[in-house]
Design a protein around this motif. Structure first.
Motif, PDB file in Angstrom:
ATOM      1  N   ALA A 148      27.227  73.128  67.738  1.00 11.58           N
ATOM      2  CA  ALA A 148      26.030  72.728  67.000  1.00 11.58           C
ATOM      3  C   ALA A 148      25.058  73.901  66.890  1.00 11.58           C
ATOM      4  CB  ALA A 148      25.356  71.545  67.692  1.00 11.58           C
ATOM      5  N   TYR A 149      24.947  74.656  67.972  1.00 13.07           N
ATOM      6  CA  TYR A 149      24.031  75.814  67.968  1.00 13.07           C
ATOM      7  C   TYR A 149      24.474  76.855  66.939  1.00 13.07           C
ATOM      8  CZ  TYR A 149      21.672  80.060  69.556  1.00 13.07           C
ATOM      9  OH  TYR A 149      20.941  81.213  69.602  1.00 13.07           O
ATOM     10  N   PHE A 150      25.752  77.261  67.003  1.00 11.04           N
ATOM     11  CA  PHE A 150      26.215  78.335  66.115  1.00 11.04           C
ATOM     12  C   PHE A 150      26.325  77.864  64.669  1.00 11.04           C
ATOM     13  CE2 PHE A 150      27.746  80.118  70.193  1.00 11.04           C
ATOM     14  CZ  PHE A 150      27.137  81.358  70.104  1.00 11.04           C
ATOM     15  N   THR A 151      26.742  76.624  64.457  1.00  7.59           N
ATOM     16  CA  THR A 151      26.802  76.106  63.086  1.00  7.59           C
ATOM     17  C   THR A 151      25.402  75.986  62.504  1.00  7.59           C
ATOM     18  OG1 THR A 151      28.769  74.825  63.691  1.00  7.59           O
ATOM     19  CG2 THR A 151      27.681  74.256  61.620  1.00  7.59           C
ATOM     20  N   GLY A 152      24.462  75.511  63.325  1.00  6.65           N
ATOM     21  CA  GLY A 152      23.082  75.406  62.869  1.00  6.65           C
ATOM     22  C   GLY A 152      22.487  76.756  62.528  1.00  6.65           C
ATOM     23  N   LYS A 153      22.806  77.768  63.359  1.00  6.09           N
ATOM     24  CA  LYS A 153      22.306  79.122  63.096  1.00  6.09           C
ATOM     25  C   LYS A 153      22.861  79.664  61.784  1.00  6.09           C
ATOM     26  CE  LYS A 153      19.682  80.562  66.569  1.00  6.09           C
ATOM     27  NZ  LYS A 153      18.317  81.126  66.383  1.00  6.09           N
ATOM     28  N   ALA A 154      24.116  79.367  61.518  1.00  5.91           N
ATOM     29  CA  ALA A 154      24.768  79.929  60.340  1.00  5.91           C
ATOM     30  C   ALA A 154      24.452  79.165  59.060  1.00  5.91           C
ATOM     31  CB  ALA A 154      26.285  79.968  60.558  1.00  5.91           C
ATOM     32  N   PHE A 155      24.376  77.841  59.157  1.00  4.70           N
ATOM     33  CA  PHE A 155      24.288  77.037  57.934  1.00  4.70           C
ATOM     34  C   PHE A 155      23.098  76.073  57.913  1.00  4.70           C
ATOM     35  CE2 PHE A 155      28.846  77.748  58.915  1.00  4.70           C
ATOM     36  CZ  PHE A 155      29.168  78.567  57.840  1.00  4.70           C
ATOM     37  N   GLY A 156      22.333  76.011  58.976  1.00  2.00           N
ATOM     38  CA  GLY A 156      21.290  75.000  59.083  1.00  2.00           C
ATOM     39  C   GLY A 156      20.197  75.110  58.037  1.00  2.00           C
ATOM     40  N   LYS A 157      20.019  74.040  57.279  1.00  3.21           N
ATOM     41  CA  LYS A 157      18.956  73.967  56.273  1.00  3.21           C
ATOM     42  C   LYS A 157      18.153  72.675  56.391  1.00  3.21           C
ATOM     43  CE  LYS A 157      21.311  76.813  52.776  1.00  3.21           C
ATOM     44  NZ  LYS A 157      21.858  76.852  51.384  1.00  3.21           N
ATOM     45  N   ASN A 158      18.837  71.588  56.696  1.00  8.02           N
ATOM     46  CA  ASN A 158      18.181  70.286  56.760  1.00  8.02           C
ATOM     47  C   ASN A 158      17.856  69.939  58.211  1.00  8.02           C
ATOM     48  OD1 ASN A 158      18.575  69.428  53.844  1.00  8.02           O
ATOM     49  ND2 ASN A 158      20.689  69.840  54.446  1.00  8.02           N
ATOM     50  N   LYS A 159      16.581  69.852  58.526  1.00 10.37           N
ATOM     51  CA  LYS A 159      16.136  69.623  59.894  1.00 10.37           C
ATOM     52  C   LYS A 159      16.541  68.229  60.372  1.00 10.37           C
ATOM     53  CE  LYS A 159      14.127  73.628  60.257  1.00 10.37           C
ATOM     54  NZ  LYS A 159      14.712  74.669  61.142  1.00 10.37           N
ATOM     55  N   LEU A 160      17.008  68.179  61.602  1.00 12.89           N
ATOM     56  CA  LEU A 160      17.429  66.908  62.190  1.00 12.89           C
ATOM     57  C   LEU A 160      16.230  66.092  62.650  1.00 12.89           C
ATOM     58  CD1 LEU A 160      19.610  64.992  63.355  1.00 12.89           C
ATOM     59  CD2 LEU A 160      19.588  66.414  65.434  1.00 12.89           C
ATOM     60  N   ALA A 161      15.360  66.705  63.433  1.00 15.06           N
ATOM     61  CA  ALA A 161      14.179  66.011  63.966  1.00 15.06           C
ATOM     62  C   ALA A 161      13.066  67.036  64.127  1.00 15.06           C
ATOM     63  CB  ALA A 161      14.506  65.336  65.298  1.00 15.06           C
ATOM     64  N   PRO A 162      12.436  67.447  63.027  1.00 10.31           N
ATOM     65  CA  PRO A 162      11.451  68.535  63.084  1.00 10.31           C
ATOM     66  C   PRO A 162      10.262  68.240  63.988  1.00 10.31           C
ATOM     67  CG  PRO A 162      11.387  67.411  60.950  1.00 10.31           C
ATOM     68  CD  PRO A 162      12.614  66.937  61.659  1.00 10.31           C
ATOM     69  N   GLY A 163       9.928  66.979  64.170  1.00  7.84           N
ATOM     70  CA  GLY A 163       8.808  66.637  65.033  1.00  7.84           C
ATOM     71  C   GLY A 163       9.151  66.655  66.504  1.00  7.84           C
ATOM     72  N   ILE A 164      10.439  66.772  66.823  1.00  5.32           N
ATOM     73  CA  ILE A 164      10.880  66.773  68.220  1.00  5.32           C
ATOM     74  C   ILE A 164      11.474  68.122  68.603  1.00  5.32           C
ATOM     75  CG2 ILE A 164      12.469  65.725  69.881  1.00  5.32           C
ATOM     76  CD1 ILE A 164      12.300  63.134  68.289  1.00  5.32           C
ATOM     77  N   SER A 165      12.430  68.587  67.816  1.00  8.54           N
ATOM     78  CA  SER A 165      13.108  69.856  68.105  1.00  8.54           C
ATOM     79  C   SER A 165      13.371  70.570  66.791  1.00  8.54           C
ATOM     80  CB  SER A 165      14.424  69.588  68.848  1.00  8.54           C
ATOM     81  OG  SER A 165      15.038  70.784  69.233  1.00  8.54           O
ATOM     82  N   PRO A 166      12.423  71.394  66.343  1.00  7.86           N
ATOM     83  CA  PRO A 166      12.506  72.009  65.006  1.00  7.86           C
ATOM     84  C   PRO A 166      13.742  72.874  64.784  1.00  7.86           C
ATOM     85  CG  PRO A 166      10.314  72.273  65.956  1.00  7.86           C
ATOM     86  CD  PRO A 166      11.183  71.757  67.048  1.00  7.86           C
ATOM     87  N   GLY A 167      14.365  73.359  65.841  1.00 12.16           N
ATOM     88  CA  GLY A 167      15.501  74.252  65.680  1.00 12.16           C
ATOM     89  C   GLY A 167      16.802  73.549  65.348  1.00 12.16           C
ATOM     90  N   LYS A 168      16.862  72.248  65.513  1.00 12.58           N
ATOM     91  CA  LYS A 168      18.108  71.520  65.302  1.00 12.58           C
ATOM     92  C   LYS A 168      18.230  71.070  63.838  1.00 12.58           C
ATOM     93  CE  LYS A 168      18.767  69.914  70.016  1.00 12.58           C
ATOM     94  NZ  LYS A 168      17.782  70.839  70.578  1.00 12.58           N
ATOM     95  N   SER A 169      19.470  71.132  63.335  1.00 14.22           N
ATOM     96  CA  SER A 169      19.703  70.773  61.936  1.00 14.22           C
ATOM     97  C   SER A 169      20.871  69.787  61.846  1.00 14.22           C
ATOM     98  CB  SER A 169      20.028  72.020  61.108  1.00 14.22           C
ATOM     99  OG  SER A 169      21.269  72.578  61.520  1.00 14.22           O
ATOM    100  N   TRP A 170      20.941  69.089  60.712  1.00 13.13           N
ATOM    101  CA  TRP A 170      22.065  68.186  60.469  1.00 13.13           C
ATOM    102  C   TRP A 170      23.366  68.961  60.354  1.00 13.13           C
ATOM    103  CZ3 TRP A 170      22.377  63.283  61.333  1.00 13.13           C
ATOM    104  CH2 TRP A 170      21.224  62.480  61.296  1.00 13.13           C
TER     105      TRP A 170
END
Length: 272
Positions: A148-170
């Motif tokens: 999830a970390y490396f995929t999010g770093k490479a392709f992350g555009k849509n935030k999963l929970a910006p109000g909780i953890s802005p770095g995580k993406s769908w």
């Protein structure tokens, strides 16, 4: 920072794997109790507990664990595991949506801490007959987090929970799901799910194990997000500084706190 993180991981990983495979059951239970003590200390800080309850909490948690394991019947422990699985599957999504705060409950958070920590510790004992099953389940959390970390770093555009953890993406979540699904399908199966039913055929088993991969990845993400929510509400970056480069014990086991009870519930269902 990265060097410190890697060095700490190089110490922790062999320690945990060695404990899983080489400690006797009483020593393993003691190992789990020590982890609970540190996690309990971090929890009382994170939850804003105070007074004598906060001071005694790091002792209360492992003592409660010993009492559950040695003095209460198996049926009670199993019931606690199933209740914890329902908590992670049903209550936590609602909690993340409503963003309830721990500060409102004060020392009553001691009960919530026990409800989160104890089932995971019980699962660590229940799932460890030979060590392989427990390690395989822990690997689910590690694989989901890593991919999830490396995929999010490479392709992350849509935030999963910006109000909780802005770095995580769908996109990171999808990467974790894909990696865990491949891992679960390639992994030798510890048992046939619902062996006495029509689901015992290979095709149905593949679908069921993929469903388990999806569920475990989802609860892994929710465990991570729930602790992130608690830290954000408490104004804390990490649960503590016990682990150089990694934060605290809760920061390292947040996904496992969710995955372990759910996995143990699935395992126990095969025994009923």
């Amino acid at each position: 920072m990265l060097k410190t993180r890697i060095l700490t991981a190089c110490v922790l990983l062999p320690l945990v794997i060695g404990a899983v495979f080489f400690l006797s059951e009483p020593l393993w239970i003691g190992f789990c109790a020590v982890l609970l003590g540190f996690a309990g200390w971090e929890w009382q800080r994170l939850a804003g507990m105070s007074g004598v309850v906060a001071r005694l909490y790091p002792i209360l948690v492992p003592v409660s664990f010993f009492a559950l394991w040695y003095y209460l019947p198996f049926e009670f422990r199993a019931g606690l595991i199933f209740a914890a699985a329902l908590f992670w599957l049903l209550a936590v999504p609602l909690w993340l949506r409503c963003k309830w705060t721990l500060a409102q409950a004060g020392n009553l958070n001691a009960l919530l801490g026990l409800a989160i920590l104890l089932p995971a510790a019980l699962a660590m004992v229940i799932l460890r007959p030979n060590g392989l099953t427990l390690l395989a389940i822990m690997m689910v959390a590690w694989i989901a987090d890593t991919f999830a970390y490396f995929t999010g770093k490479a392709f992350g555009k849509n935030k999963l929970a910006p109000g909780i953890s802005p770095g995580k993406s769908w996109e990171g979540v999808y990467g974790g799901i894909l990696a865990v699904s491949i891992y679960v399908l390639l992994l030798p199966k510890p048992f046939i799910l619902f062996a006495d039913s029509a689901f015992a055929i290979p095709a149905a088993q593949a679908v069921l194990w993929l469903l388990i991969a999806l569920i475990l990845t989802a609860v892994s993400v929710m465990g991570d997000l729930l602790e992130s929510l608690f830290k954000r509400q408490a104004g804390m970056k990490d649960s503590s500084n016990l682990l150089p480069g990694h934060g605290g014990v809760l920061d390292r086991i947040d996904s496992l706190l969710a995955i372990l009870p759910v996995s143990a519930a699935i395992y126990l269902m095969q025994l009923l």
